[in-house]
Design an enzyme around this catalytic site. Structure first.
Site, PDB file in Angstrom:
ATOM      1  CG  HIS A  23      -5.603  -2.106   0.000  1.00 49.84           C
ATOM      2  ND1 HIS A  23      -5.055  -1.615  -1.135  1.00 49.84           N
ATOM      3  CD2 HIS A  23      -5.083  -1.595   0.959  1.00 49.84           C
ATOM      4  CE1 HIS A  23      -4.154  -0.762  -0.951  1.00 49.84           C
ATOM      5  NE2 HIS A  23      -3.925  -0.575   0.269  1.00 49.84           N
TER       6      HIS A  23
ATOM      7  CG  ASP B 231      -6.942  -3.056  -3.909  1.00 45.36           C
ATOM      8  OD1 ASP B 231      -7.664  -2.482  -3.059  1.00 45.36           O
ATOM      9  OD2 ASP B 231      -5.678  -3.048  -3.549  1.00 45.36           O
TER      10      ASP B 231
ATOM     11  CB  SER C 175      -0.950   0.036   1.283  1.00 46.25           C
ATOM     12  OG  SER C 175      -1.700   0.879   1.162  1.00 46.25           O
TER      13      SER C 175
END
Lengths: 267, 402
Positions: free
Chosen positions: A245, A217, A95
């Site tokens: 995610h 996602d 991320s």
């Protein structure tokens, strides 16, 4: 300052192997890698850590101005690499940590020799033709979501979550503690994460790079994965058959396979 | 186990009409079962939801982000999550604040196959929590304001306090001086005072005193005392204290009785011999300590005058003492001798002061006052009263401190 204590650094795996640094994203802490670590430890020296303000990092090291830019978090990464004297490590960032890794690799090219970007997004907010997936209002809504869940946080819990060396039995049992953070610090990390625009930094990547994305996602949609791949010279994009995610949690086998395959090719 | 209660409860009806929303999703989040309560809240039919929507589709965008960054990872790592706040999007109705808990159902191989999710209506609770948050924000604001006010007040008090003390002690030929002043709290004006000033020729005045009480009322008395004593210094010490007594009595005796204790003295420095002649009077004040250069020490227990300001007229007997070179005279307030040396409430006391002072015989007022201030600092938070010290010494030389 003791960097290893500050960032709650944990080193495991094969001491002779190439170093692989696993960096968590916004929300939780190094526990996010619990299903990844077993696949790496036989061959690699695995480095785990918590960013200052997350997990069991030292809360007294938190500095709002430093951590209001991704560069501040990248400095954490470089300092951890320096403290361990890592050479040519592979940085795996999930991320927002994917972009932090890009910045860290530029700051310390001798330390970081390859990147794995898991569910990366260089910019979460839509901008003209660029589709990041969110508006500024959406991010404000996330901040208020954080606010309403702050009620689960109390000062009494803080020492438990932040680590209590004198009472270690407390830490492990606490539900939700992996993702509990001092509200003020979480807010800073959330703003820094979701309001940053690092698109221009992608072109500076000079190391072998693997991009992993989930087939579905909400936070880093497919268009964003394609954007990152096009922007990073010679990068490889792998789309995992996973939802959400956190493919390293929801599809750990496929994620581990993609990472280890990339690591083998680096040799 | 079931019991007949006049109505047959079935698991199915208990599920559908539960006082909370219930749903199950596959591991990838697709809704596979939902109860009627939740459908009613959402304003949707079962057909529109089951197999068509994911749990995250029910959430606001901010909630989706929170779900992906906190809820889903926690559920994967712990197998359960409890009490997370979200808002449900609804058809034709405002968003609904809810609290969500979930558990994972695993197959025989330990792979997650289902998420069971319970949703509680949190509208009233959230309104209350928002009120608490608002109050907390207001309290934070008020605290910040109060801290700023307090700091402004302390600044003002510090300035006022300085105005009640001499900015510097004048240089007197043949006499060395040292002073120390400590207020018990930065939030209060101290009631102790002292001063040293020139009268005429080789004559100097000095005084040290203690007003009863603390705070603004005491400071007003301090101010009156200081300027009255300075103005009355042309007279002898007994007359100066007599004047102060009359002024305080006249001004305060009617209602709010205010009085003080003080030692007032004049000194005359004989440059030919190095001797310093001192004449002082005391109004109810602890006796000055005479410290001879040879190490002998004595409290000057003169016939003591009354407290200053409680009787219309009072007598303040005078004492004469001569300092030879190396001798010192120490004036102090009871903040020193009544300081608590331990938690058993024992006083520092005149004996301890006598002993310490004799060790500093033949040194200088600076050394003596520094040693005493170290002693006081050692008492830490037990030092509950204001303290003033003034030491005078005959140097035997025409220049101060040499």
């Amino acid at each position: 300052m003791d960097i290893l204590r500050r960032n709650n650094v944990v080193v495991t795996g094969n001491p002779e192997g190439r170093a692989v640094v696993l960096a968590h994203g916004f929300g939780c802490d190094q526990n996010m890698w619990r299903l990844t670590v077993p696949a790496l430890v036989p061959e690699y020296r695995v480095v785990l850590f918590d960013y200052v303000g997350s997990g069991r990092s030292d809360p007294s090291a938190f500095d709002e101005s430093r951590y209001s830019s991704l560069g501040g978090y990248a400095d954490d990464v470089v300092e951890v690499c320096d403290a361990l004297d890592l050479d040519d490590a592979v940085f795996v960032g999930h991320s927002v940590s994917a972009m932090i890794g890009v910045l860290a690799a530029r700051k310390a090219p001798e330390r970081i020799g390859a990147l794995v970007l898991v569910a990366p997004s260089p910019c979460y907010i839509d901008d003209g033709a660029y589709h990041g997936g969110f508006s500024v209002d959406d991010i404000d809504e996330l901040l208020s979501s954080l606010e309403s869940n702050y009620l689960g946080w109390s000062a009494a819990m803080a020492p438990v979550i932040m680590g209590t060396p004198d009472r270690p039995e407390l830490g492990e049992e606490l539900t939700n503690s992996f993702c509990a953070t001092d509200p003020a610090m979480a807010r800073v990390f959330a703003r820094t994460t979701f309001l940053s625009d690092s698109r221009a930094d992608l072109a500076t990547v000079r190391v072998p790079t693997l991009i992993l994305e989930s087939a579905e996602d909400v936070i880093a949609p497919r268009q964003v994965g394609a954007y990152v791949q096009a922007a990073v010279d010679g990068s490889t994009l792998v789309t995992l058959d996973s939802t959400g995610h956190c493919p390293h949690l929801s599809a750990p086998e496929a994620t581990n396979e993609a990472i280890t395959e990339f690591l083998v090719k680096l040799r | 186990m079931t019991e007949r209660v006049g109505w047959e409860e079935t698991a199915e009806e208990a599920y559908d009409s539960a006082p909370c929303g219930l749903l199950s999703t596959s591991a990838n989040g697709t809704i596979v079962k939902v109860n009627q309560t939740l459908l009613d809240w959402l304003g949707l039919s079962g057909e529109a939801v089951v197999g068509r929507l994911r749990f995250t589709d029910l959430l606001t965008v901010g909630g989706k982000l929170y779900h992906e960054t906190h809820f889903a990872p926690l559920l994967r790592m712990q197998g359960e999550v409890s009490g997370v706040a979200f808002e449900l999007k609804r058809e034709h109705a405002p968003r609904m604040p809810v609290l969500v808990s979930a558990v994972v159902r695993y197959d025989d191989h330990g792979n997650p196959v289902l998420h069971r999710i319970t949703i509680f209506d949190a509208q009233i609770r959230r309104a209350y929590e928002e009120e608490l948050l608002r109050e907390r924000q207001a309290a934070d604001l008020a605290r910040g304001q109060a801290e700023a006010d307090r700091s402004r007040l302390q600044d003002a008090l510090a300035v006022l306090q300085q105005s009640l003390l001499p900015a510097t002690i004048p240089v007197m030929p043949g006499v060395a001086t040292a002073a120390y002043y400590h207020t018990a709290s930065p939030d209060e004006l101290g009631g102790d005072f002292y001063d040293v000033f020139h009268i005429d020729g080789h004559r100097w005045g000095f005084f040290l005193g203690d007003v009863c009480g603390k705070g603004p009322a005491a400071a007003a008395v301090t101010s009156v005392a200081r300027y009255t004593l300075r103005a009355a210094a042309m007279h002898n010490p007994a007359a100066a204290l007599g004047t102060l007594n009359a002024v305080l009595y006249e001004r305060f005796a009617g209602g709010d009785l205010r009085y003080c204790t003080a030692v007032f003295g004049t000194l005359w420095s004989d440059l030919a011999t190095g001797r310093v002649a001192i004449r002082f009077a005391s109004g109810g004040h602890p006796p000055p300590l005479l410290i001879r250069a040879d190490g002998s020490c004595e409290y000057l227990l003169s016939p003591d005058g009354t407290l200053i300001g409680i009787l219309p007229t009072s007598q303040f007997p005078q004492t004469d003492v001569t300092l030879d070179p190396g001798d010192m005279l120490l004036l102090y307030t009871d903040g020193l001798t009544e300081a608590r040396v331990n938690d058993q409430r024992d006083f520092y006391g005149p004996e301890a002061l006598h002993k310490l002072a004799s060790q500093y015989a033949g040194t200088s007022p600076d050394a003596l006052v520094e040693a005493l201030s170290d002693v006081l600092a050692g008492f830490g938070p037990r030092l509950a009263d204001d303290t003033a010290l003034l030491a005078l010494g005959a140097t035997g030389l025409p220049h101060n401190g040499l």
